[in-house]
Design a protein around this motif. Structure first.
Motif, short mmCIF file in Angstrom:
data_model
loop_
_atom_site.label_atom_id
_atom_site.label_comp_id
_atom_site.label_asym_id
_atom_site.label_seq_id
_atom_site.Cartn_x
_atom_site.Cartn_y
_atom_site.Cartn_z
N UNK A 14 12.80 2.30 1.71
CA UNK A 14 14.20 2.27 1.18
C UNK A 14 14.40 3.23 -0.05
N UNK A 15 15.48 3.90 0.03
CA UNK A 15 15.55 4.56 -1.25
C UNK A 15 15.82 3.77 -2.41
N UNK A 16 16.48 2.80 -2.41
CA UNK A 16 16.71 1.99 -3.68
C UNK A 16 15.19 1.45 -4.21
N UNK A 17 14.47 1.08 -3.10
CA UNK A 17 13.00 0.60 -3.60
C UNK A 17 12.45 1.53 -4.07
N UNK A 18 12.31 2.77 -3.62
CA UNK A 18 11.44 3.73 -3.97
C UNK A 18 12.08 4.38 -5.36
N UNK A 19 13.19 4.49 -5.53
CA UNK A 19 13.68 4.93 -6.75
C UNK A 19 13.21 3.88 -7.94
N UNK A 20 13.15 2.60 -7.62
CA UNK A 20 12.93 1.28 -8.54
C UNK A 20 11.43 1.31 -8.87
N UNK A 21 10.70 2.13 -7.96
CA UNK A 21 8.99 2.13 -8.04
C UNK A 21 8.85 3.20 -8.92
N UNK A 22 9.82 4.22 -9.43
CA UNK A 22 9.32 5.18 -10.22
C UNK A 22 9.07 4.86 -11.62
N UNK A 23 8.09 5.27 -12.39
CA UNK A 23 8.05 5.01 -13.83
C UNK A 23 9.45 5.27 -14.55
N UNK A 24 9.59 4.32 -15.45
CA UNK A 24 10.90 4.32 -16.26
C UNK A 24 10.48 5.15 -17.55
N UNK A 25 11.50 6.15 -17.83
CA UNK A 25 11.36 6.91 -19.11
C UNK A 25 11.74 6.37 -20.09
N UNK A 78 5.20 24.11 -0.44
CA UNK A 78 6.16 23.41 0.22
C UNK A 78 5.40 22.24 0.94
N UNK A 79 4.02 22.46 1.09
CA UNK A 79 3.28 21.28 1.52
C UNK A 79 3.19 20.14 0.66
N UNK A 80 3.17 20.44 -0.64
CA UNK A 80 3.27 19.21 -1.47
C UNK A 80 4.40 18.42 -1.63
N UNK A 81 5.52 19.31 -1.32
CA UNK A 81 7.16 18.54 -1.26
C UNK A 81 6.83 17.90 0.28
N UNK A 82 6.41 18.32 1.09
CA UNK A 82 6.44 17.68 2.38
C UNK A 82 5.77 16.54 2.50
N UNK A 83 4.49 16.37 1.77
CA UNK A 83 3.60 15.38 1.52
C UNK A 83 4.42 14.21 0.88
N UNK A 84 5.37 14.43 -0.12
CA UNK A 84 6.06 13.70 -0.83
C UNK A 84 7.16 12.98 0.07
N UNK A 85 7.73 13.86 0.79
CA UNK A 85 8.75 13.24 1.78
C UNK A 85 8.12 12.34 2.66
N UNK A 86 6.85 12.60 3.19
CA UNK A 86 6.20 11.82 4.23
C UNK A 86 5.89 10.62 3.55
N UNK A 87 5.54 10.65 2.28
CA UNK A 87 5.17 9.27 1.56
C UNK A 87 6.17 8.48 1.29
N UNK A 88 7.38 8.98 1.30
CA UNK A 88 8.74 8.29 1.16
C UNK A 88 9.35 7.89 2.38
N UNK A 89 9.05 8.51 3.72
CA UNK A 89 9.75 8.21 4.93
C UNK A 89 9.32 6.77 5.21
N UNK A 90 10.53 5.95 5.56
CA UNK A 90 10.49 4.68 5.70
C UNK A 90 10.69 3.78 4.84
#
Length: 116
Positions: free
Chosen positions: A105-116, A91-103
């Protein structure tokens, strides 16, 4: 983190520690433990449960039933933790990812993901 957040992280870590003891290679007994049974059966068993619990959470939310929303969320989180255990994650891995995303924009975060 707040005291409440630390406490929540501690609860998740303790559950993860318990799940680790339920792994077949750590002596988990599928006849004595639901978690051990899921882990012994492999991904199909707990992935099916994740789908079921997610659906039950959606239904509880659509019904506006707070107690059921909490209960179904707990069921969903638990089965997700079984999946994390199976894949040697915590769960610490998930919490670290949530902490990384905190603050972010959900739209910006999603746009920064590699496209498949």
């Amino acid at each position: 983190m707040t005291d409440q957040a630390l406490s929540a992280a501690d609860v998740l870590a303790r559950i993860a520690d318990t799940l680790e003891t339920r792994r077949p290679e750590n002596g988990g007994d599928p006849k004595a433990s639901y978690s051990a049974k899921l882990l012994a059966k492999g991904p199909d068993s707990f992935l099916k449960k994740i789908g079921e619990e997610a659906t039950e959470l959606v239904m509880a939310a659509k019904d506006g039933a707070p107690d059921r929303i909490v209960s179904e969320t707990a069921d969903l989180w638990f089965h997700c933790m079984v999946a994390l255990t199976h894949f040697n994650l915590r769960p610490e891995d998930v919490l670290a990812e949530l902490a990384r995303r905190e603050g972010l924009s959900g739209l910006a975060e999603k746009a920064s993901r590699p496209q498949d």
